[in-house]
Design a protein around this motif. Sequence first.
Motif, PDB file in Angstrom:
ATOM      1  N   GLY A  40     -47.610  42.025  22.162  1.00  0.00           N
ATOM      2  CA  GLY A  40     -46.179  41.781  22.128  1.00  0.00           C
ATOM      3  C   GLY A  40     -45.431  42.799  22.956  1.00  0.00           C
ATOM      4  O   GLY A  40     -46.030  43.636  23.638  1.00  0.00           O
ATOM      5  N   PRO A  41     -44.094  42.756  22.934  1.00  0.00           N
ATOM      6  CA  PRO A  41     -43.284  43.695  23.714  1.00  0.00           C
ATOM      7  C   PRO A  41     -43.621  45.142  23.390  1.00  0.00           C
ATOM      8  O   PRO A  41     -44.054  45.471  22.277  1.00  0.00           O
ATOM      9  N   ASP A  42     -43.399  46.023  24.349  1.00  0.00           N
ATOM     10  CA  ASP A  42     -43.810  47.424  24.201  1.00  0.00           C
ATOM     11  C   ASP A  42     -42.968  48.198  23.194  1.00  0.00           C
ATOM     12  O   ASP A  42     -43.471  49.103  22.528  1.00  0.00           O
ATOM     13  N   PHE A  43     -41.688  47.859  23.077  1.00  0.00           N
ATOM     14  CA  PHE A  43     -40.797  48.573  22.152  1.00  0.00           C
ATOM     15  C   PHE A  43     -39.945  47.563  21.383  1.00  0.00           C
ATOM     16  O   PHE A  43     -39.351  46.658  21.972  1.00  0.00           O
ATOM     17  N   PHE A  44     -39.923  47.741  20.053  1.00  0.00           N
ATOM     18  CA  PHE A  44     -39.150  46.854  19.187  1.00  0.00           C
ATOM     19  C   PHE A  44     -37.802  47.483  18.834  1.00  0.00           C
ATOM     20  O   PHE A  44     -37.672  48.707  18.698  1.00  0.00           O
ATOM     21  N   ASN A  45     -36.820  46.609  18.643  1.00  0.00           N
ATOM     22  CA  ASN A  45     -35.523  47.002  18.071  1.00  0.00           C
ATOM     23  C   ASN A  45     -34.834  48.140  18.828  1.00  0.00           C
ATOM     24  O   ASN A  45     -34.299  49.079  18.215  1.00  0.00           O
ATOM     25  N   ALA A  46     -34.871  48.056  20.137  1.00  0.00           N
ATOM     26  CA  ALA A  46     -34.142  49.036  20.945  1.00  0.00           C
ATOM     27  C   ALA A  46     -32.645  48.713  20.915  1.00  0.00           C
ATOM     28  O   ALA A  46     -32.242  47.560  20.690  1.00  0.00           O
ATOM     29  N   LYS A  47     -31.834  49.753  21.127  1.00  0.00           N
ATOM     30  CA  LYS A  47     -30.384  49.570  21.207  1.00  0.00           C
ATOM     31  C   LYS A  47     -29.931  50.079  22.566  1.00  0.00           C
ATOM     32  O   LYS A  47     -30.058  51.277  22.868  1.00  0.00           O
ATOM     33  N   VAL A  48     -29.415  49.177  23.381  1.00  0.00           N
ATOM     34  CA  VAL A  48     -29.047  49.509  24.757  1.00  0.00           C
ATOM     35  C   VAL A  48     -27.706  48.882  25.097  1.00  0.00           C
ATOM     36  O   VAL A  48     -27.473  47.699  24.811  1.00  0.00           O
ATOM     37  N   LYS A  49     -26.828  49.672  25.700  1.00  0.00           N
ATOM     38  CA  LYS A  49     -25.568  49.137  26.218  1.00  0.00           C
ATOM     39  C   LYS A  49     -25.775  48.773  27.685  1.00  0.00           C
ATOM     40  O   LYS A  49     -26.151  49.623  28.498  1.00  0.00           O
ATOM     41  N   ILE A  50     -25.578  47.501  28.001  1.00  0.00           N
ATOM     42  CA  ILE A  50     -25.721  47.024  29.379  1.00  0.00           C
ATOM     43  C   ILE A  50     -24.380  46.483  29.844  1.00  0.00           C
ATOM     44  O   ILE A  50     -23.849  45.536  29.253  1.00  0.00           O
ATOM     45  N   ASP A  51     -23.823  47.152  30.834  1.00  0.00           N
ATOM     46  CA  ASP A  51     -22.511  46.770  31.370  1.00  0.00           C
ATOM     47  C   ASP A  51     -21.453  46.740  30.264  1.00  0.00           C
ATOM     48  O   ASP A  51     -20.612  45.837  30.205  1.00  0.00           O
ATOM     49  N   GLY A  52     -21.549  47.734  29.350  1.00  0.00           N
ATOM     50  CA  GLY A  52     -20.562  47.875  28.284  1.00  0.00           C
ATOM     51  C   GLY A  52     -20.836  47.064  27.041  1.00  0.00           C
ATOM     52  O   GLY A  52     -20.151  47.232  26.029  1.00  0.00           O
ATOM     53  N   HIS A  73     -46.109  36.689  30.552  1.00  0.00           N
ATOM     54  CA  HIS A  73     -45.039  36.833  29.568  1.00  0.00           C
ATOM     55  C   HIS A  73     -44.016  35.708  29.685  1.00  0.00           C
ATOM     56  O   HIS A  73     -43.291  35.417  28.732  1.00  0.00           O
ATOM     57  N   ASP A  74     -43.952  35.096  30.872  1.00  0.00           N
ATOM     58  CA  ASP A  74     -42.977  34.030  31.084  1.00  0.00           C
ATOM     59  C   ASP A  74     -43.273  32.788  30.244  1.00  0.00           C
ATOM     60  O   ASP A  74     -42.395  31.952  30.020  1.00  0.00           O
ATOM     61  N   THR A  75     -44.511  32.669  29.748  1.00  0.00           N
ATOM     62  CA  THR A  75     -44.883  31.514  28.914  1.00  0.00           C
ATOM     63  C   THR A  75     -45.178  31.920  27.467  1.00  0.00           C
ATOM     64  O   THR A  75     -45.677  31.116  26.692  1.00  0.00           O
ATOM     65  N   ASP A  76     -44.851  33.157  27.130  1.00  0.00           N
ATOM     66  CA  ASP A  76     -45.156  33.671  25.791  1.00  0.00           C
ATOM     67  C   ASP A  76     -43.848  33.838  25.013  1.00  0.00           C
ATOM     68  O   ASP A  76     -42.979  34.637  25.382  1.00  0.00           O
ATOM     69  N   ALA A  77     -43.723  33.104  23.907  1.00  0.00           N
ATOM     70  CA  ALA A  77     -42.494  33.139  23.109  1.00  0.00           C
ATOM     71  C   ALA A  77     -42.228  34.513  22.502  1.00  0.00           C
ATOM     72  O   ALA A  77     -41.080  34.829  22.151  1.00  0.00           O
ATOM     73  N   ALA A  78     -43.259  35.347  22.395  1.00  0.00           N
ATOM     74  CA  ALA A  78     -43.080  36.672  21.810  1.00  0.00           C
ATOM     75  C   ALA A  78     -42.158  37.545  22.652  1.00  0.00           C
ATOM     76  O   ALA A  78     -41.614  38.548  22.166  1.00  0.00           O
ATOM     77  N   TYR A  79     -41.973  37.166  23.927  1.00  0.00           N
ATOM     78  CA  TYR A  79     -41.164  37.977  24.832  1.00  0.00           C
ATOM     79  C   TYR A  79     -39.763  37.377  25.039  1.00  0.00           C
ATOM     80  O   TYR A  79     -39.013  37.826  25.911  1.00  0.00           O
ATOM     81  N   ALA A  80     -39.414  36.386  24.243  1.00  0.00           N
ATOM     82  CA  ALA A  80     -38.114  35.718  24.398  1.00  0.00           C
ATOM     83  C   ALA A  80     -36.956  36.633  24.031  1.00  0.00           C
ATOM     84  O   ALA A  80     -35.827  36.427  24.495  1.00  0.00           O
ATOM     85  N   ASN A  81     -37.211  37.644  23.186  1.00  0.00           N
ATOM     86  CA  ASN A  81     -36.142  38.532  22.719  1.00  0.00           C
ATOM     87  C   ASN A  81     -36.114  39.853  23.472  1.00  0.00           C
ATOM     88  O   ASN A  81     -35.552  40.832  22.995  1.00  0.00           O
ATOM     89  N   VAL A  82     -36.729  39.903  24.660  1.00  0.00           N
ATOM     90  CA  VAL A  82     -36.673  41.115  25.473  1.00  0.00           C
ATOM     91  C   VAL A  82     -35.277  41.216  26.085  1.00  0.00           C
ATOM     92  O   VAL A  82     -34.782  40.271  26.715  1.00  0.00           O
ATOM     93  N   ILE A  83     -34.632  42.365  25.894  1.00  0.00           N
ATOM     94  CA  ILE A  83     -33.267  42.556  26.403  1.00  0.00           C
ATOM     95  C   ILE A  83     -33.237  43.377  27.686  1.00  0.00           C
ATOM     96  O   ILE A  83     -32.239  43.361  28.414  1.00  0.00           O
TER      97      ILE A  83
END
Length: 429
Positions: A40-52, A73-83
């Motif tokens: 799965g994604p490398d880091f869970f539940n990160a908090k990031v401000k992008i463009d405010g 990853h483009d066909t893996d639903a586990a990566y759908a929540n990557v921000i």
Amino acid sequence: MEKLLHYVWQHKLFPLAPLTTSCGWSVEVIDPGLHNPHAGPDFFNAKVKIDGTLWVGNVEVHERASDWFRHHHDTDAAYANVILHVVGTADCDIPAASGRLLPQLVLPVPDYVARNYRELLEEASNPPCYRIIPRLPAVTAHSWLSALTAERLQEKTERIGQWLERTGGDWERCFFITLARSFGFGTNAEAFEEWAAHIPVMAIGKHRDNLFQIEAFFFGQAGLLDDSIVPPERRDGHFLQLQQEYRYLAHKFSLTPMDAGRWRFLRLRPQNFPHVRLAQLAQLYYSQRVTFSRLLEAGGIDDCSALFNVGVTPYWETHYTFGDESTAHAKRLQPASVRLLLINTVAPLLFAYGRYTFDEERCEKAFALLEALPAEQNFITRSWQKAGLHADNAADSQALIQLRHNYCDRKDCLRCRFGCEYLRQSSFT
């Protein structure tokens, strides 16, 4: 390079200049997230401000942006929540599940971090981080060694758990197998473990009051009563009697011995020969001094050590192998050997039993036992002592062994607290 990017992101070793995405949006990292060592994604539940705008979700790290497609990853639903996609090189755009482009942060690795990491990987000495050891705060060294001791006990618990599953939850059987492995004292550990698994508990239990038959069981199942490995001139009376008894027992219980080729003799001191250790185990089994239930009842070091106060039969007092007579010697387990048995058998079993029965006192007793025993003296502890890190007790020496095997030998410095301290140094002058 990707591992180093993980490290830089996790520890927020960012450049002084403002962070921006490949398309120019500002990036502010509030929380890099929880590192995920599994799929799965490398880091869970990160908090990031992008463009405010504040985003909460997962972060994926790659050396190149195109690795996103290479890893599917483009066909893996586990990566759908990557921000946010953190990369070393943004060599392509990444469409997100929503159809928008996934924001990508090109994260540079600070020069001093890259330099220090390269030094660790290329250093031939052990430990590779020897230059940082004298600078370590005592609390850093102590906390990491404590964590490594727990990690080593947990690793041994998992091994015990595998045998517990194979034996249907039989703790006495697991104890016997774990004890036998420890009797290999490193060189023959795997062979002794295999041998113990070849011992039919129900069958030998019917002959526990006969030491000669126990020896026949033990040596026969070890494959050491086979004519093919003992030349005719060394087949003395004791060997022939054991061989005859084993043939009777093998027929009675349909026994199959292990391959005698598994035993190692090269560069072993005679007192560590499998024959001597098997003779000592036979005495322990016959005397019923050491059982799992007695181990649980034992108090401190003295009580535990007394369980292993055992020698050998008169034949083995004058032999190290069959037919090769030597000066008479009691061949009792030496104090140093007993200490190793306490470290490698008693403490792990107490810890494992505590974990499986949710008995925290058992776990604490395992730690207390290791902390009360003197540190092991071997090439690993000596190398750390030379670097400036001294093991005060067996808990520390077990930690240093774990550190060497699971981190230093694998060059896994990014997961090591000492390695992390090394990477943070801007200079060693």
